[in-house]
Design an enzyme around this catalytic site. Structure first.
Site, PDB file in Angstrom:
ATOM      1  N   LYS A  89       0.823  -1.213   0.000  1.00  0.00           N
ATOM      2  CA  LYS A  89       0.000   0.000   0.000  1.00  0.00           C
ATOM      3  C   LYS A  89       0.857   1.264   0.000  1.00  0.00           C
ATOM      4  O   LYS A  89       0.530   2.242  -0.668  1.00  0.00           O
ATOM      5  CB  LYS A  89      -0.922   0.025   1.232  1.00  0.00           C
TER       6      LYS A  89
ATOM      7  N   LYS B 218      -5.522 -13.873 -14.637  1.00  0.00           N
ATOM      8  CA  LYS B 218      -6.899 -14.197 -14.303  1.00  0.00           C
ATOM      9  C   LYS B 218      -7.814 -12.983 -14.400  1.00  0.00           C
ATOM     10  O   LYS B 218      -7.349 -11.854 -14.488  1.00  0.00           O
ATOM     11  CB  LYS B 218      -6.968 -14.844 -12.917  1.00  0.00           C
TER      12      LYS B 218
ATOM     13  N   LYS C 258     -10.743  -6.929 -11.791  1.00  0.00           N
ATOM     14  CA  LYS C 258     -11.089  -5.555 -12.179  1.00  0.00           C
ATOM     15  C   LYS C 258      -9.840  -4.685 -12.313  1.00  0.00           C
ATOM     16  O   LYS C 258      -9.826  -3.718 -13.043  1.00  0.00           O
ATOM     17  CB  LYS C 258     -12.097  -4.957 -11.215  1.00  0.00           C
TER      18      LYS C 258
END
Ligand code: TRP
Length: 331
Positions: free
Chosen positions: A111, A194, A197
């Site tokens: 992050k 895969k 989004k």
């Protein structure tokens, strides 16, 4: 019977990959175990959604998971912020969570790299909140993927630390739950990897996509110029569209195009046209159910209300006991 907890992030619509991943496992688990599935809206605040977006995102996930088959009569489906006992347990756990171990957490380090402009304390303590989600119901099993193993390990650390600190055997050690269902791999449409989004526009087929949108995405799926020799192995992009066909089309259709490939007669335009038709029919029932449930305001509210009550019953008991263990006393 196990007590199972899992959180669902309220980001983005449900796509084919989500469904064949965790969701189908949740649907089987709810028949056999005491399951708590919640929408992680506290967690989502780490990325600062606007008030306008927050509720809509949460509602949409609830609607889609109901449409997919999560049953509020079997599992407890709730919204995390409807159970503020979670936040209270998070506070207690944070008192015994150390900077060093939180900073070392892989998801935190990721992050920092992804959003260096917003490294907030919520991100640092994400694992403590996740531990609170799990420990608030004293869960024994957590159905999560590999990417969450470290968080689960930290949950065990925090639970054990609490037990040791107060010399109790209160929190059980939650284990990863790998359910029997074979995971069906759902590739995306852009040639590699895969379905997801974050893999770019057009990579994922969402259940809310209208037929025309699905057709466009499928027709744009990455292919190549076709095999030049018979019976050659398929490159990844081609394997991917065959895999999608395997999931949504009949075996006859699949075998037909497989044969065309092996004899170098394949025309990907034709294959994708067929795949689009089959993809549209495959997703049709879910698309309709999502619309119907979404339009039923009273039903959606009732589900959320019942979920909140059931989750709070379990959470309030834990908090009562934890307060007593810690030594808070009412005057
Ligand atoms: N961290 C999980 C994810 O990113 C979501 C989550 C939050 C969760 N709290 C949880 C999963 C508790 C299992 C149990 O997917």
């Amino acid at each position: 019977m196990e007590t199972v907890v899992s959180g669902i992030r309220p980001t983005g619509n449900l796509h084919l990959g989500n469904y064949f991943g965790a969701l189908r496992n949740f649907i089987s688990m709810q028949n056999e175990h005491n399951c708590y599935f919640f929408i992680a809206d506290y967690h989502s605040l780490t990325t600062h959604p606007t008030p306008g977006d927050l509720h809509g995102n949460v509602r949409q996930i609830l609607v889609e998971y109901l449409a997919a088959g999560l049953d509020p009569e079997k599992a407890t489906l709730y919204v995390q912020s409807d159970v503020p006992e979670t936040a209270e347990l998070y506070l207690y756990l944070n008192m015994n969570a150390y900077m060093g171990e939180l900073e070392r957490c892989t998801s935190f380090k990721d992050k920092i790299r992804q959003q260096p402009e917003n490294v907030n304390a919520g991100l640092l303590t994400y694992p403590t909140l996740m531990a609170a989600d799990i420990l608030i119901h004293r869960a024994t099993k957590v159905p999560v993927g590999k990417d969450q193993e470290q968080h689960l390990e930290m949950t065990r650390t925090f639970g054990n630390r609490f037990n040791r600190m107060y010399n109790v055997e209160y929190f059980p050690e939650p284990q990863a739950f790998n359910f029997g269902n074979e995971l069906v791999k759902i590739p995306g449409l852009n040639g590699t990897g895969k379905m997801g989004k974050s893999e770019g526009e057009g990579n994922a087929i969402y259940f809310v996509d209208e037929p025309e949108a699905i057709r466009k995405k499928v027709m744009k799926a990455v292919t190549d110029s076709g095999p030049t020799e018979p019976n050659q192995p398929k490159p990844e992009a081609i394997q991917n569209i065959f895999q999608l066909m395997k999931v949504v089309s009949t075996p006859e259709t699949f075998n037909f195009f497989d044969e065309m490939y092996n004899t170098c007669q394949i025309r990907y335009g034709d294959m994708k046209k067929q795949l689009a038709v089959d993809m549209i029919s495959f997703t049709e029932p879910m698309r309709e159910k999502i619309k119907a449930i979404s339009a039923d305001e009273a039903y959606v509210s009732k589900v959320a209300r019942i979920g909140k009550e059931k989750a709070q019953e379990s959470a309030a008991k834990t908090i009562r006991e934890v307060r007593e263990i810690i030594g808070f006393k009412r005057f």
